[in-house]
Scaffold this motif. Sequence first.
Motif, PDB file in Angstrom:
ATOM      1  N   MET A  91      -0.066   2.818  12.244  1.00  0.00           N
ATOM      2  CA  MET A  91      -1.366   2.898  11.068  1.00  0.00           C
ATOM      3  C   MET A  91      -0.742   2.368   9.366  1.00  0.00           C
ATOM      4  O   MET A  91      -1.891   1.547   9.173  1.00  0.00           O
ATOM      5  N   PRO A  92       0.534   2.684   9.208  1.00  0.00           N
ATOM      6  CA  PRO A  92       0.695   1.645   7.924  1.00  0.00           C
ATOM      7  C   PRO A  92       0.498  -0.205   8.351  1.00  0.00           C
ATOM      8  O   PRO A  92       0.303  -0.343   7.584  1.00  0.00           O
ATOM      9  N   TRP A  93       0.966  -0.361   9.717  1.00  0.00           N
ATOM     10  CA  TRP A  93       0.372  -1.755   9.783  1.00  0.00           C
ATOM     11  C   TRP A  93      -0.673  -1.941   9.828  1.00  0.00           C
ATOM     12  O   TRP A  93      -1.224  -2.989   8.861  1.00  0.00           O
ATOM     13  N   LEU A  94      -1.479  -1.667  10.356  1.00  0.00           N
ATOM     14  CA  LEU A  94      -2.889  -1.541  10.418  1.00  0.00           C
ATOM     15  C   LEU A  94      -3.421  -1.043   8.470  1.00  0.00           C
ATOM     16  O   LEU A  94      -5.487  -1.893   9.167  1.00  0.00           O
ATOM     17  N   GLN A  95      -2.794  -0.793   8.079  1.00  0.00           N
ATOM     18  CA  GLN A  95      -4.145  -0.321   6.875  1.00  0.00           C
ATOM     19  C   GLN A  95      -4.257   0.298   7.545  1.00  0.00           C
ATOM     20  O   GLN A  95      -6.353   0.823   6.832  1.00  0.00           O
ATOM     21  N   TYR A  96      -4.200   1.852   8.678  1.00  0.00           N
ATOM     22  CA  TYR A  96      -4.923   2.686   8.654  1.00  0.00           C
ATOM     23  C   TYR A  96      -5.289   3.656   7.427  1.00  0.00           C
ATOM     24  O   TYR A  96      -5.501   4.418   7.615  1.00  0.00           O
ATOM     25  N   THR A  97      -4.244   3.488   7.160  1.00  0.00           N
ATOM     26  CA  THR A  97      -3.453   4.849   6.171  1.00  0.00           C
ATOM     27  C   THR A  97      -2.057   4.336   5.387  1.00  0.00           C
ATOM     28  O   THR A  97      -1.898   3.484   5.824  1.00  0.00           O
ATOM     29  N   THR A  98      -1.251   5.078   4.426  1.00  0.00           N
ATOM     30  CA  THR A  98      -0.343   4.726   3.734  1.00  0.00           C
ATOM     31  C   THR A  98       0.680   5.900   3.885  1.00  0.00           C
ATOM     32  O   THR A  98       0.454   7.244   4.432  1.00  0.00           O
ATOM     33  N   GLY A  99       1.441   5.668   3.386  1.00  0.00           N
ATOM     34  CA  GLY A  99       2.972   7.072   2.776  1.00  0.00           C
ATOM     35  C   GLY A  99       1.680   7.480   2.006  1.00  0.00           C
ATOM     36  O   GLY A  99       1.018   7.610   1.281  1.00  0.00           O
ATOM     37  N   LEU A 100       2.790   9.024   1.936  1.00  0.00           N
ATOM     38  CA  LEU A 100       1.991   9.608  -0.164  1.00  0.00           C
ATOM     39  C   LEU A 100       2.342   8.660  -0.843  1.00  0.00           C
ATOM     40  O   LEU A 100       0.886   8.561  -1.911  1.00  0.00           O
ATOM     41  N   ASN A 101       3.624   7.641  -0.644  1.00  0.00           N
ATOM     42  CA  ASN A 101       3.832   7.568  -2.500  1.00  0.00           C
ATOM     43  C   ASN A 101       3.173   5.730  -1.843  1.00  0.00           C
ATOM     44  O   ASN A 101       3.506   4.734  -2.381  1.00  0.00           O
ATOM     45  N   GLY A 102       2.016   5.644  -1.174  1.00  0.00           N
ATOM     46  CA  GLY A 102       1.432   4.336  -0.673  1.00  0.00           C
ATOM     47  C   GLY A 102       2.602   3.414  -0.018  1.00  0.00           C
ATOM     48  O   GLY A 102       3.102   3.964   0.797  1.00  0.00           O
ATOM     49  N   ASN A 103       2.268   2.407   1.041  1.00  0.00           N
ATOM     50  CA  ASN A 103       3.256   1.117   1.706  1.00  0.00           C
ATOM     51  C   ASN A 103       4.398   1.142   0.660  1.00  0.00           C
ATOM     52  O   ASN A 103       3.956   0.654  -0.525  1.00  0.00           O
ATOM     53  N   GLN A 104       5.421   1.163   1.563  1.00  0.00           N
ATOM     54  CA  GLN A 104       7.077   0.513   0.456  1.00  0.00           C
ATOM     55  C   GLN A 104       7.434  -0.042   1.291  1.00  0.00           C
ATOM     56  O   GLN A 104       7.690  -0.100   2.227  1.00  0.00           O
ATOM     57  N   GLY A 105       7.814  -1.305   0.238  1.00  0.00           N
ATOM     58  CA  GLY A 105       9.386  -1.845   0.532  1.00  0.00           C
ATOM     59  C   GLY A 105       8.125  -2.596   2.181  1.00  0.00           C
ATOM     60  O   GLY A 105       7.523  -3.188   2.315  1.00  0.00           O
ATOM     61  N   ALA A 106       9.561  -3.040   2.536  1.00  0.00           N
ATOM     62  CA  ALA A 106       9.536  -4.215   3.928  1.00  0.00           C
ATOM     63  C   ALA A 106       9.361  -2.665   5.164  1.00  0.00           C
ATOM     64  O   ALA A 106       9.999  -3.168   5.986  1.00  0.00           O
ATOM     65  N   PHE A 107       7.837  -2.626   5.242  1.00  0.00           N
ATOM     66  CA  PHE A 107       7.736  -1.077   5.927  1.00  0.00           C
ATOM     67  C   PHE A 107       7.143  -1.065   7.600  1.00  0.00           C
ATOM     68  O   PHE A 107       7.588  -0.822   8.485  1.00  0.00           O
ATOM     69  N   THR A 108       6.835  -2.727   7.274  1.00  0.00           N
ATOM     70  CA  THR A 108       6.899  -3.337   8.873  1.00  0.00           C
ATOM     71  C   THR A 108       7.894  -4.212   9.768  1.00  0.00           C
ATOM     72  O   THR A 108       8.023  -4.452  10.879  1.00  0.00           O
ATOM     73  N   GLN A 109       9.071  -3.616   8.999  1.00  0.00           N
ATOM     74  CA  GLN A 109      10.376  -3.623   9.748  1.00  0.00           C
ATOM     75  C   GLN A 109      11.290  -3.008  10.676  1.00  0.00           C
ATOM     76  O   GLN A 109      12.058  -3.490  11.061  1.00  0.00           O
ATOM     77  N   THR A 110      10.474  -2.308  10.095  1.00  0.00           N
ATOM     78  CA  THR A 110      11.358  -0.836  10.337  1.00  0.00           C
ATOM     79  C   THR A 110      10.914  -0.741  12.592  1.00  0.00           C
ATOM     80  O   THR A 110       9.094  -0.297  12.770  1.00  0.00           O
TER      81      THR A 110
END
Length: 566
Positions: free
Chosen positions: A68-87
């Motif tokens: 969901m964050p990768w596809l921008q269906y949602t973000t975390g509480l404080n927005g997407n953070q850092g290199a989050f696609t590498q986790t």
Amino acid sequence: MKFLKYKILLLATAGFLVTSCDKQDFVDVNTNPDALSAIPPQNQFLNATIAIHGQDFEAFYDLYRRIMPWLQYTTGLNGNQGAFTQTFDNFSQRYGRLYSGVGDRLYDLEKLVENMPAEEQPRYTNMIRIARILKAYYTFYVSDIYGAIPYSEAFQGRYGGTLQPGYDTQQEIFAQLDSEIKEAVATLKTNPTVPQISLGSYDQYYGGNAQSWVKAGNALRLKIAMRQIKVNASTAQTIIKEVLAMPAADLMASNADGWVFKANAAFTGGGNWDPTTLRAPKPIVDFMWQTKDPRIDAFFTPNSYSQANIDLLIAANRLPSGTKAPERRYVGSFTNPDQVKLPAITQQYYTPRSITANGQQLTIDTLSYIQPRLFSATIADANGNAGTGFSYLPVITFSDFAFMRAEAAARGITAESAKTWYEMGVTSSINWYDMVAQGAQLTNYTPVTQAEIDAYLARPEVAFDASKALNQIASQAYLHFLKQPTEGWANWKRTGIPNDNSVVPMPTLTNNGATLIIPRRAPIGLVNPSDPNFTNKQAAYDAMLALPGFGRDLQDATGRVWWDQP
């Protein structure tokens, strides 16, 4: 808009809810077939179904924290953070579940029937075909992001088969699945020679209705074919044409035909299902607000700036007297990590006001959230009342089917009207979410009217335009798949939409100026030489590494499986 007559029969023991095994250890099953002799075949169908859908671990890691964050269906509480696609920690447990929880149980069903007296076996003909369609779906679901997996020699260990099965290539798997589904559909369409034992309430999708499974099977054939449009065009087009040439009675025609698992609220209860920290994403929210999309309040919650809360802020001298609630209370979170870091954005969007009222501290938040009961029906409302509605877990909805037909027409594969099927896809999606919103008892939700649907279809961004048909179809499918992000991810890989310039935009993600690359497949663990199936695994993995674009190594999730070609 009800499409199922049966509510989920929740099992009393936790043993029916299978936990996935490690993806490298699919042979962890009892090798004694006699241990199953007292189990009715239909039990294994229900057990497999629950193993597919009752996965809170998958919801938390695969959906909420990854896709969901990768596809921008949602973000975390404080927005997407850092290199989050590498986790990728804890990502994708579906591989192990195929062999210990789903496929093995559906194979058991057939073997249980084989052990019956010969005169009884014909009464289970339809049940076996329905089980094969479900097994084909889940095998497809696993291969979809892994590529080559054991299939033709799998599931047979407890029945005298090999415990070191060979791996089938993804191309071989897709072809075999299509053949099996086609045979199952043909059998289900044939009048049985003896009365059939129905799955009844053991089938939580269709109550054992053979004709409904004919429609589901054909929809699955269409979906598997659509995956292959770029890499295996001739075969894909042949299957698409064959499926869509079937009699109308054999194809999905409304939301009532949707392949959807419907359960009570408790089925998606518990901490891992909880989506309450997931923000609504700015690109989708902005599009839906601008186009007056009727689904916006089914997808997202309004922010905290109600007039009542504003009056509290006024009383606390935090806002000027006379301040009115804003017209727009659907505000999305920034998806790009570099934007989230900007001080002005942090201050305006991620620094909520806090006040004390009636002895309680309240947080007045500028941003919206994902509608929580859309994903976990038990979530409490503002008054602390737990939800008592239904949980909906889709496999293939009618909207999905309609968008596939629209795309096939837009690509010139069929002579159907792309406009007709596109509009049917949009309309049925709005109506499906309206049904789900009311059934799941979403908060802050207003039922949809036909006038809203008509107005939406007339919007310049939505009204069908043949010159950008594929863009519009894929963009609307992307919106529809909010409830099914795994399919949204697959459609993005297959079509390249959404992107920076699509009808529904998906901006490029950057972190410290570097473009973030969105993963495209599951990372595969290294092969242990002591693994009993080492030789077959190594051969399969070496063959995949030789595929164009598969990636620099097995764990390179930015690589592409066979069907996922540029």
